[in-house]
Enzyme design. Structure first.
Site, PDB file in Angstrom:
ATOM      1  N   ASP A  46       0.843  -1.205   0.000  1.00 37.00           N
ATOM      2  CA  ASP A  46       0.000   0.000   0.000  1.00 37.00           C
ATOM      3  C   ASP A  46       0.879   1.256   0.000  1.00 37.00           C
ATOM      4  O   ASP A  46       0.667   2.179  -0.788  1.00 37.00           O
ATOM      5  CB  ASP A  46      -0.903   0.055   1.243  1.00 37.00           C
ATOM      6  N   GLU A  69      -5.293   7.349   0.512  1.00 38.13           N
ATOM      7  CA  GLU A  69      -5.698   6.666   1.746  1.00 38.13           C
ATOM      8  C   GLU A  69      -4.608   6.667   2.825  1.00 38.13           C
ATOM      9  O   GLU A  69      -4.905   6.877   4.000  1.00 38.13           O
ATOM     10  CB  GLU A  69      -6.098   5.212   1.443  1.00 38.13           C
ATOM     11  N   ILE A 136      -3.924   0.279  -2.616  1.00 45.64           N
ATOM     12  CA  ILE A 136      -4.457  -1.088  -2.682  1.00 45.64           C
ATOM     13  C   ILE A 136      -5.845  -1.036  -2.076  1.00 45.64           C
ATOM     14  O   ILE A 136      -6.000  -0.762  -0.883  1.00 45.64           O
ATOM     15  CB  ILE A 136      -3.591  -2.117  -1.914  1.00 45.64           C
ATOM     16  N   ASP A 137      -6.846  -1.248  -2.896  1.00 46.70           N
ATOM     17  CA  ASP A 137      -8.208  -1.359  -2.386  1.00 46.70           C
ATOM     18  C   ASP A 137      -8.482  -2.841  -2.212  1.00 46.70           C
ATOM     19  O   ASP A 137      -8.186  -3.640  -3.106  1.00 46.70           O
ATOM     20  CB  ASP A 137      -9.180  -0.732  -3.385  1.00 46.70           C
ATOM     21  N   THR A 139      -7.296  -4.460   0.742  1.00 47.13           N
ATOM     22  CA  THR A 139      -6.035  -4.957   1.319  1.00 47.13           C
ATOM     23  C   THR A 139      -6.219  -6.364   1.898  1.00 47.13           C
ATOM     24  O   THR A 139      -5.327  -7.206   1.797  1.00 47.13           O
ATOM     25  CB  THR A 139      -5.525  -3.979   2.410  1.00 47.13           C
ATOM     26  N   HIS A 237     -18.281  -4.850   5.942  1.00 50.77           N
ATOM     27  CA  HIS A 237     -18.244  -3.745   4.978  1.00 50.77           C
ATOM     28  C   HIS A 237     -19.571  -3.516   4.282  1.00 50.77           C
ATOM     29  O   HIS A 237     -19.832  -2.427   3.790  1.00 50.77           O
ATOM     30  CB  HIS A 237     -17.169  -3.999   3.904  1.00 50.77           C
ATOM     31  N   SER A 261     -12.834  -5.388  -3.131  1.00 51.29           N
ATOM     32  CA  SER A 261     -12.340  -4.178  -3.818  1.00 51.29           C
ATOM     33  C   SER A 261     -13.228  -3.671  -4.944  1.00 51.29           C
ATOM     34  O   SER A 261     -14.290  -4.222  -5.229  1.00 51.29           O
ATOM     35  CB  SER A 261     -10.927  -4.405  -4.370  1.00 51.29           C
ATOM     36  N   LYS A 264     -15.262  -5.199  -8.133  1.00 46.48           N
ATOM     37  CA  LYS A 264     -16.718  -5.389  -8.312  1.00 46.48           C
ATOM     38  C   LYS A 264     -17.255  -4.418  -9.366  1.00 46.48           C
ATOM     39  O   LYS A 264     -17.999  -4.808 -10.265  1.00 46.48           O
ATOM     40  CB  LYS A 264     -17.453  -5.164  -6.977  1.00 46.48           C
ATOM     41  N   ARG A 278     -24.009  -2.469  -2.075  1.00 47.78           N
ATOM     42  CA  ARG A 278     -23.200  -2.198  -0.878  1.00 47.78           C
ATOM     43  C   ARG A 278     -24.081  -1.489   0.134  1.00 47.78           C
ATOM     44  O   ARG A 278     -24.165  -0.263   0.159  1.00 47.78           O
ATOM     45  CB  ARG A 278     -21.995  -1.328  -1.271  1.00 47.78           C
TER      46      ARG A 278
HETATM   47  N1  LIG Z   1     -17.355  -0.483   8.035  1.00 49.87           N
HETATM   48  C1  LIG Z   1     -17.097  -0.341   6.741  1.00 49.87           C
HETATM   49  N2  LIG Z   1     -18.096  -0.215   5.840  1.00 49.87           N
HETATM   50  C2  LIG Z   1     -17.842  -0.078   4.543  1.00 49.87           C
HETATM   51  N3  LIG Z   1     -16.588  -0.072   4.020  1.00 49.87           N
HETATM   52  C3  LIG Z   1     -15.549  -0.200   4.857  1.00 49.87           C
HETATM   53  C4  LIG Z   1     -15.730  -0.332   6.259  1.00 49.87           C
HETATM   54  N4  LIG Z   1     -14.518  -0.442   6.820  1.00 49.87           N
HETATM   55  C5  LIG Z   1     -13.602  -0.351   5.821  1.00 49.87           C
HETATM   56  N5  LIG Z   1     -14.233  -0.210   4.637  1.00 49.87           N
HETATM   57  C6  LIG Z   1     -13.656  -0.010   3.303  1.00 49.87           C
HETATM   58  O1  LIG Z   1     -13.914  -1.157   2.470  1.00 49.87           O
HETATM   59  C7  LIG Z   1     -12.839  -1.212   1.556  1.00 49.87           C
HETATM   60  C8  LIG Z   1     -12.731  -2.595   0.960  1.00 49.87           C
HETATM   61  O2  LIG Z   1     -13.704  -2.704  -0.022  1.00 49.87           O
HETATM   62  P1  LIG Z   1     -14.702  -3.906  -0.071  1.00 49.87           P
HETATM   63  O3  LIG Z   1     -15.638  -3.793   1.055  1.00 49.87           O
HETATM   64  O4  LIG Z   1     -15.311  -3.885  -1.411  1.00 49.87           O
HETATM   65  O5  LIG Z   1     -13.767  -5.150   0.066  1.00 49.87           O
HETATM   66  S1  LIG Z   1     -14.026  -6.485   0.828  1.00 49.87           S
HETATM   67  O6  LIG Z   1     -14.733  -7.340  -0.099  1.00 49.87           O
HETATM   68  O7  LIG Z   1     -14.826  -6.325   2.029  1.00 49.87           O
HETATM   69  O8  LIG Z   1     -12.689  -6.964   1.140  1.00 49.87           O
HETATM   70  C9  LIG Z   1     -11.657  -0.861   2.363  1.00 49.87           C
HETATM   71  O9  LIG Z   1     -10.672  -0.374   1.481  1.00 49.87           O
HETATM   72  P2  LIG Z   1      -9.122  -0.721   1.747  1.00 49.87           P
HETATM   73  O10 LIG Z   1      -8.774  -0.223   3.123  1.00 49.87           O
HETATM   74  O11 LIG Z   1      -8.470   0.084   0.670  1.00 49.87           O
HETATM   75  O12 LIG Z   1      -8.953  -2.195   1.575  1.00 49.87           O
HETATM   76  C10 LIG Z   1     -12.164   0.191   3.342  1.00 49.87           C
HETATM   77  O13 LIG Z   1     -11.909   1.516   2.939  1.00 49.87           O
HETATM   78 MG   LIG Z   2     -10.176   0.876  -0.319  1.00 53.37          MG
HETATM   79 MG   LIG Z   3      -7.241   0.400   3.957  1.00 55.15          MG
HETATM   80 MG   LIG Z   4      -6.603   0.763   0.403  1.00 57.14          MG
END
Ligand SMILES: Nc1ncnc2c1ncn2[C@@H]1O[C@H](COP(=O)(O)OS(=O)(=O)O)[C@@H](OP(=O)(O)O)[C@H]1O
Ligand SMILES: [Mg+2]
Ligand SMILES: [Mg+2]
Ligand SMILES: [Mg+2]
Length: 351
Positions: A46, A69, A136-137, A139, A237, A261, A264, A278
């Site tokens: 990241d 981020e 990195i989305d 992670t 999430h 990420s 989708k 979502r």
């Molecule tokens: N509580 C909550 N609700 C909604 N979203 C949240 C939450 N917590 C974190 N995040 C963010 O979710 C990002 C990951 O995306 P996804 O939810 O599509 O990925 S996953 O399928 O759940 O792994 C993730 O992105 P990355 O940190 O870049 O991985 C977060 O920014």
């Molecule tokens: Mg992300």
């Molecule tokens: Mg993150």
């Molecule tokens: Mg990220």
């Protein structure tokens, strides 16, 4: 030259180069995972990817603001981690010299790398040119060997104008079965892009210059029961239970495909799936702009509509988060209102 041609070119090359770094981390190195204040993980991948993308943006568009981020604070006190990242950053280049030189050359030293990472601290907002970066989305998906995305978007006066997603673990073939796992058929990765009003396209990720592109479009969906919907892997999430209920209401019979990420958004944009739901788990969570900006534009330019659960378009003009929105519904434009109606029925019943 079409509008935003240079921005698109640099953004794609920058995402391609950062994707190489993330793949190296996955295959060559221990991931160097550290826990952030919110308990979510961040890896050397990241930090390294964010440094490389920002360096390319600063070289080409020095006046632009950047919302990214990650921040470098933990690296300033952790020498070992900082050095591992620096080793990666200084040795990751595109193999095509003209592509590499378009990105402005190497970062000078470790200190400059930290400064680059921290250039991503803009507050965002409604005016001017602002890049949104998620190095990195997904992670968690990255660590698991699942899907993840390197995400970059240019927002101008609150509107997303350019969106680029590097998805290193997606198959190149649009018609490959959509799964969250990266099996043997899991491909060498895809680079998606869109410019507002100019359509969406994809090309295979390479280690050098940009490969030939093709136009992508969402799948026409005449029969809702044949739809495939995507959702997060993490139950924290997005609300899996509510989403299952909505799918049932819509007559969708296929099981959901869970993938991490913005892969989708990319997957439905190229017709490998149809709908991305979502729904919020916590009422207080504000979605981050870097988790949605590129995907929102790519889906809309591929023939989709993207709103929140109240039917409002995503508002990227209010800072680092989507403070005016709750949740996301992305679907082909022709059926979006039907999906929205089902979402609202389920959501209102919960109150
Ligand atoms: N509580 C909550 N609700 C909604 N979203 C949240 C939450 N917590 C974190 N995040 C963010 O979710 C990002 C990951 O995306 P996804 O939810 O599509 O990925 S996953 O399928 O759940 O792994 C993730 O992105 P990355 O940190 O870049 O991985 C977060 O920014
Ligand atoms: Mg992300
Ligand atoms: Mg993150
Ligand atoms: Mg990220």
């Amino acid at each position: 030259m079409s509008t935003y041609a240079k921005e698109l070119e640099i953004a794609q090359l920058a995402v391609q180069r950062a994707s190489i770094l993330t793949k190296r981390v996955f295959h060559e190195k221990a991931k160097g995972t550290v826990s952030k204040d919110d308990k979510s993980p961040v890896t050397i991948g990241d930090f390294g990817a964010q440094a490389l993308i920002i360096s390319a943006l600063k070289a080409n568009f020095p006046e632009d603001e950047i919302v990214a981020e990650e921040e470098a604070a933990s690296l300033r006190t952790n020498e070992a981690l900082r050095q591992t990242i620096w080793d990666l950053v200084k040795t990751t280049q595109l193999s095509d010299p003209s592509a590499e030189s378009a990105l402005g050359g190497e970062i000078a030293d470790e200190d400059a790398m930290l400064t680059m990472i921290d250039h991503g601290n803009s507050k965002g907002g409604a005016s001017g040119r602002i890049w949104a970066i998620d190095p990195i989305d997904g992670t968690l998906g990255f660590l698991r060997g699942g899907q993840y995305a390197v995400c970059l978007a240019l927002i101008v006066d609150g509107q997303v104008q350019v969106g680029v997603l590097g998805c290193p673990n997606l198959p190149v073939d649009d018609t490959a079965p959509l799964t969250g796992s990266v099996g043997e058929e899991g491909g060498s990765g895809v680079l998606f892009s869109a410019v507002l009003g100019q359509g969406a396209s994809s090309r295979p990720l390479t280690t050098g210059g940009l490969a030939e592109q093709k136009t992508i479009a969402m799948r026409p969906l005449s029969d809702m029961s044949a739809a495939t919907f995507c959702e997060s892997v993490e139950a924290g999430h997005s609300a899996h239970g509510d989403q299952a209920e909505i799918a049932k209401k819509l007559g969708i019979t296929n099981p959901s495909v869970r993938l991490d990420s913005q892969a989708k958004y990319a997957s439905i944009a190229r017709g490998a799936g149809d709908i991305y739901l979502r729904l919020p788990v916590k009422a207080t969570y504000q979605e981050k702009i870097w988790d949605h900006a590129a995907g929102d534009l790519i889906v809309r330019e591929a023939g989709g509509a993207v709103t929140d659960i109240q039917g409002k378009t995503l508002d990227f003009s209010v800072g680092r988060t989507l403070a005016n929105n709750k949740g996301v519904i992305a679907a082909p434009a022709s059926v979006h209102s039907k999906v929205l109606a089902a979402v609202q029925e389920v959501w209102n019943n919960k109150k």
